[in-house]
Design an enzyme around this catalytic site. Structure first.
Site, PDB file in Angstrom:
ATOM      1  N   GLU A 411       1.181  -0.852  -0.294  1.00  0.00           N
ATOM      2  CA  GLU A 411      -0.139  -0.310   0.089  1.00  0.00           C
ATOM      3  C   GLU A 411       0.536   1.468  -0.077  1.00  0.00           C
ATOM      4  OE1 GLU A 411      -4.227  -1.572   1.925  1.00  0.00           O
ATOM      5  OE2 GLU A 411      -2.533  -0.731   3.956  1.00  0.00           O
ATOM      6  N   GLU A 487      -4.143 -10.132   0.897  1.00  0.00           N
ATOM      7  CA  GLU A 487      -4.878 -10.701   1.763  1.00  0.00           C
ATOM      8  C   GLU A 487      -6.349 -10.694   1.324  1.00  0.00           C
ATOM      9  OE1 GLU A 487      -4.662  -6.443   3.859  1.00  0.00           O
ATOM     10  OE2 GLU A 487      -2.181  -6.467   2.836  1.00  0.00           O
TER      11      GLU A 487
END
Length: 965
Positions: A411, A487
């Site tokens: 991220e 994820e």
């Protein structure tokens, strides 16, 4: 960027550090500096103690702090948790003047046997930035909290007493690169040591151990910084030049299923280094990730380093415990979110067998809140720091066979600096693919990765039908990559739901090669209330101005490392062997889902149980099934049982392993053999009468005005009444744009329903109570009719049928449909026949097998860090609650019930913010439901799949109460 910035604000990686190199086990002298250091915390950089680094500084009045440790967990400052947002202004590379700074000093004696010459001072991890001095001489400074750095100290070490001084800053420019959804904790949290470096020693080495799956040949080449000799006794290599390329016929390859390691040694005139070699080859070919020529399926978890008392200073025994738990729950892969772990963790992965995605210490997620303006991934001034972090990870960890993929970070947006990291890594280590999720075009990576896609999107990607991107060349590149979910299935609170459907998509589409559940463990910090009761703290519990609450408690383990029901569910769903009994055909289908191993290491058994009581069991002969294969095996002649009878087939380890004892269950399957065909007694036995001001129906006594049951068989009770509310789960409280069920439930008042009696009708043999249940401010409600009657037999049974009709323009699903009943708290022992032994919900029930189970009311509770709906037992045919003297009552469902039993109400559960706030009342509250809403994982992922939504439709609840005497 100005060159006059102080080192902690400079966006560069630091100065004075030696060239990064591989972690190794050497016979060169070493000296651990772990233990108690003198410590002082000052509130700002400007308050730093003058001369504290001088060798003759008097620190006698300073406190001590253990190393490794975080200072916030020892009473200095407070922990703070954020997920995305930075806890300081986004003004890179600057941080606030309020910058707590820890000053460390350690005096040590150099052993008399210590050799002269070169030596390094090695720090395995310091958060977030530090400068270091040896005997008053500055060595340099460094950033990159989860990465090692070494400083030359050989010329500075003196016989006898020496002093190391370290100044650590809580905030630095490096903090902008470490916004990793975790507690902000500071200090020297990994080990510190001094390592002698012989002049003719081995500075670094890189093991290239490939495996040819077609010939079974291992190919070995070892790069060394200086000429070295290699010995591998098992392969007949003794003191041979390490740099030579050599091939070995018929080596045993390394894999997560068979982690074969060969002990080896590299030797130079001044040093011997022990290493463990695993032969394996990783490649991306034809849109699949291959290891040793075979496509693998990742059954993985994301793992932050965490301990409830020590933070990221995880003890060695806990690291091993983590991996043993993973292996015992069929997990075969770890993503080291979002930084490299302690190096010993990777050695354990080599030893025990797990695939690893090793992730760089990089995340800049907080820049997303300012439109990614100034994001370091795209700003050239930050490139040296990003490249340095990648280089230090790769060089440290390059010799671990368990690492099959490098990850650039997490991220961190997009930008050319990420591409530069990928280019450097491809050049340094072409034998491993590269991962990065944040750039969906995926131009510089070798696997396509996504977070929390919905099931439909996963199916589309598996078919190669995902949406196109603007650049046809990049689109074609991405479509040729294997798909890995870095994820998915956010394991926050009760849940996650929908794991089975994800696994089916992984197994159906070759391109879908599995993924990593978020995450391994809840990051709760152990605390104690004033009365001594233990609980686990989360964001906001330490007075943080900015925080993200309990979002840090999102793991498959509780903070004390007790497995959650989600972990048990995950282990069942990802089991590498699937067992499907077919009693009618007299066979069982066994499918081997291992990537490499056959089933010879497993022993299969069968058992038959009637009404949950075993009738007979035995061994089932199953031939060794090759990886990816299957076999249909004949069942023995099965015994018959009285009542509902089930067959269970179990596959367990035939012998002990390094991670589990013989008999550890790997997989199981069950099938119904016979149903309960007993006839129910008629319901027209007892006459309804009024006695002592109460309406009496068999063993039940009812309030004549409300029609509510007040006594059953002489036991005072409260209810039962309609209940559709549950204390919202974390997954009911959706984030990131998902529809929030809990918000709608509260808006329409499901947590504050009122009950209006329309009529209490006493027929000759039936009591009917007609009600309307609704909340203030809305016209939505439920017309609810309770039909009470007594069984025709003399066993004192009381029958209830509840007809529930939604009233009004309903548009959203319900939490549950059932009744709530309060009984005296002395009835604390629970037995049931149904699914268990653990909690289960409509989309999280694969691990619940049919059987007869016992518990206490207290042990039925699941201690989620943030209290919420929990403890449901599903498919319950009957359940009994009894006191210590054996008296109590039994509840039969028609056909099945969902049952919870707790010493507090759903309202109490909803109001509590920590487990210590839940206080036992005088009653045990039972929820007896015909259905509950699914769970999903909308706390950060998809919501409940349509088939698990509990829609408001006309429903009937049927149950029978019987006394137990």
């Amino acid at each position: 960027m100005s060159q006059s910035l102080p080192y902690h604000l400079d966006p560069g990686p630091g100065t004075g550090g030696r060239t990064p190199r591989a972690t190794s086990t050497s016979d060169a002298p070493s000296l651990s500096l772990d233990g108690d250091w003198r410590f002082r915390l000052v509130p700002t950089v400007a308050d730093a103690t003058a001369g504290f680094h001088d060798a003759d500084f008097d620190d006698a009045d300073w406190a001590t702090l253990p190393v490794p440790a975080h200072w916030q967990l020892h009473g200095y400052g407070k922990p703070a948790y954020t997920n995305v947002q930075y806890p300081f202004p986004v003004d890179p590379p600057f941080v606030p003047d309020e910058n707590p700074t820890g000053e460390y000093r350690r005096t040590f004696q150099l052993p008399q046997s210590w050799p002269g010459g070169d030596a390094v001072l090695r720090f395995e991890g310091v958060d977030s930035c530090f400068a270091v001095w040896c005997n008053g001489v500055e060595l340099g400074n460094s950033k990159g909290s989860r990465l090692p750095v070494e400083f030359a100290v050989g010329e500075l070490l003196a016989p006898g007493e020496n002093v190391i001084a370290v100044r650590v800053h809580q905030w630095s420019s490096g903090s902008y690169l470490e916004d990793q959804d975790m507690w902000w904790l500071s200090g020297i949290f990994r080990s510190v040591s001094i390592l002698a470096r012989p002049a003719d020693g081995l500075a670094d080495f890189f093991v290239h151990a490939d495996f040819d799956h077609q010939t079974g040949t291992g190919r070995l080449r070892v790069e060394t910084s200086t000429p070295a000799l290699l010995s591998i006794p098992e392969l007949g290599v003794t003191d041979a030049p390490a740099a030579e390329v050599r091939e070995f016929a018929d080596v045993e390859p390394w894999s997560a299923e068979s982690p074969r390691l060969y002990d080896a040694e590299l030797a130079t005139p001044g040093e011997r280094v022990r290493l463990r070699i695993g032969f394996r080859t990783v490649a991306v070919r034809d849109g699949q990730l291959l290891v040793n020529g075979k496509a693998i399926l990742l059954r993985g978890v994301n793992r932050h380093e965490w301990h409830p008392d020590h933070g990221r200073a995880v003890p060695a025994e806990t690291r091993r415990e983590d991996l043993l738990l993973m292996k015992r729950h069929n997990i075969n892969a770890v993503r080291t979110s979002h930084y490299p772990p302690h190096p010993d963790f990777l050695a354990l992965c080599d030893e025990l067998g797990l695939w690893v995605i090793d992730e760089c210490d990089l995340e800049t997620h907080g820049f997303s809140l300012v439109g990614w303006a100034g994001n370091p991934s795209a700003d050239p001034v930050w490139r040296p720091a990003l490249l340095d972090r990648m280089r230090r990870m790769v060089e440290r960890d390059k010799n671990h066979p368990s690492i099959i993929i490098w990850s650039l970070g997490n991220e961190a947006g997009t930008g050319d600096n990420l591409a530069a990291m990928a280019d450097w890594t491809h050049d340094r280590d072409p034998g491993r693919p590269i991962h990065y999720e944040g750039d969906y075009d995926s131009p510089y990576v070798d696997v396509y990765s996504r977070m929390y896609p919905k099931h439909a999107e996963v199916a589309a990607i598996g078919l190669g039908e995902e949406p196109v991107t603007a650049d046809p060349r990049l689109d074609a590149h991405r479509r040729g990559l294997p798909f890995i979910m870095c994820e998915y299935a956010h394991a926050m609170g009760t849940g996650p739901g929908g794991l089975r459907e994800y696994q089916e998509l992984f197994e159906r589409h070759p391109r879908n090669q599995g993924g990593f559940v978020w995450e391994w463990i809840d990051h709760g910090i152990r605390q104690h209330a004033e009365d001594g009761t233990e609980f686990f703290a989360y964001g906001g519990d330490f007075g943080e101005v900015v925080h993200d609450g309990n979002f840090v408690a999102d793991g498959l383990l509780f903070p004390d490392r007790q497995p959650s029901p989600g972990l048990v569910e995950f282990g069942k769903i990802i089991a590498p062997v699937r067992i499907t009994p077919d009693p009618a055909a007299g066979t069982v289908l066994v499918e081997n889902g291992y990537d490499f191993a056959d089933t010879a290491h497993l022993a299969f058994t069968w058992s038959v149980a009637a009404e949950g009581v075993e009738v007979e069991s035995g061994v089932l002969e199953v031939p060794a099934i090759a990886a990816g294969g299957s076999a249909t095996v004949a069942l023995p002649e099965l015994p018959s049982g009285k009542g509902e009878t089930w067959l269970t087939i179990s596959a367990a380890l035939a012998g002990g392993t390094s991670w589990a004892q013989a008999g550890h269950e790997i997989a199981w399957g069950e099938a119904l053999i016979a149903t309960d065909d007993a006839e129910r007694a008629p319901t027209n036995g007892s006459i309804v009468e009024v006695r002592d001001g109460l309406i009496v129906v068999g063993p039940g006594a009812f309030d004549p005005h409300s029609g509510v049951l007040r006594e059953f068989a002489g036991i005072g009770v409260e209810g039962p009444v309609l209940d559709v509310w549950r204390a919202p789960t974390d997954n009911d409280v959706a984030m990131h744009g998902e529809w929030s069920a809990a918000t709608e439930w509260r808006r329409i008042g499901l947590d504050r329903l009122t009950h209006r009696v329309i009529a209490v009708e006493t027929g000759e043999r039936e009591l009917v109570v007609r009600t309307r249940v609704a909340a203030a401010t809305t016209n939505l409600g439920f017309r609810t009719d309770y039909h009470w009657s007594a069984q025709g037999s003399d066993d004192g049974a009381l029958r209830l049928r509840v007809d529930v009709t939604p009233d009004g323009p309903w548009w959203c699903p319900l939490p549950r449909i059932g009744v709530r009943l309060g009984v005296p708290g002395r009835f604390e022992n629970v037995e049931w026949f149904g699914r268990g032994p653990g909690e289960a919900y409509p989309d999280m029930r694969e691990a619940a097998r049919v059987g007869r189970f016992t518990s206490t009311v207290d042990d039925l509770q699941t201690p989620y860090v943030f209290p919420q709906e929990n403890g449901n037992r599903t498919g319950v045919r009957w359940a009994s609650l009894t006191a210590s003297d054996g008296t109590g009552f039994r509840i039969d469902g028609h056909p099945h019930l969902e049952v919870t039993a707790r010493r507090w109400t759903s309202a109490d559960l909803d109001a509590a913010k920590h487990t210590n706030e839940l206080r036992a009342g005088e009653l045990v509250w039972l929820n007896l439901d015909i259905a509950q809403q699914g769970l999903g994982s909308a706390s950060c992922g998809p919501g409940v799949l349509p088939k698990y939504r509990l829609l408001p439709v006309p429903s009937t609840i049927e149950l029978t109460l019987r006394p137990v005497r």
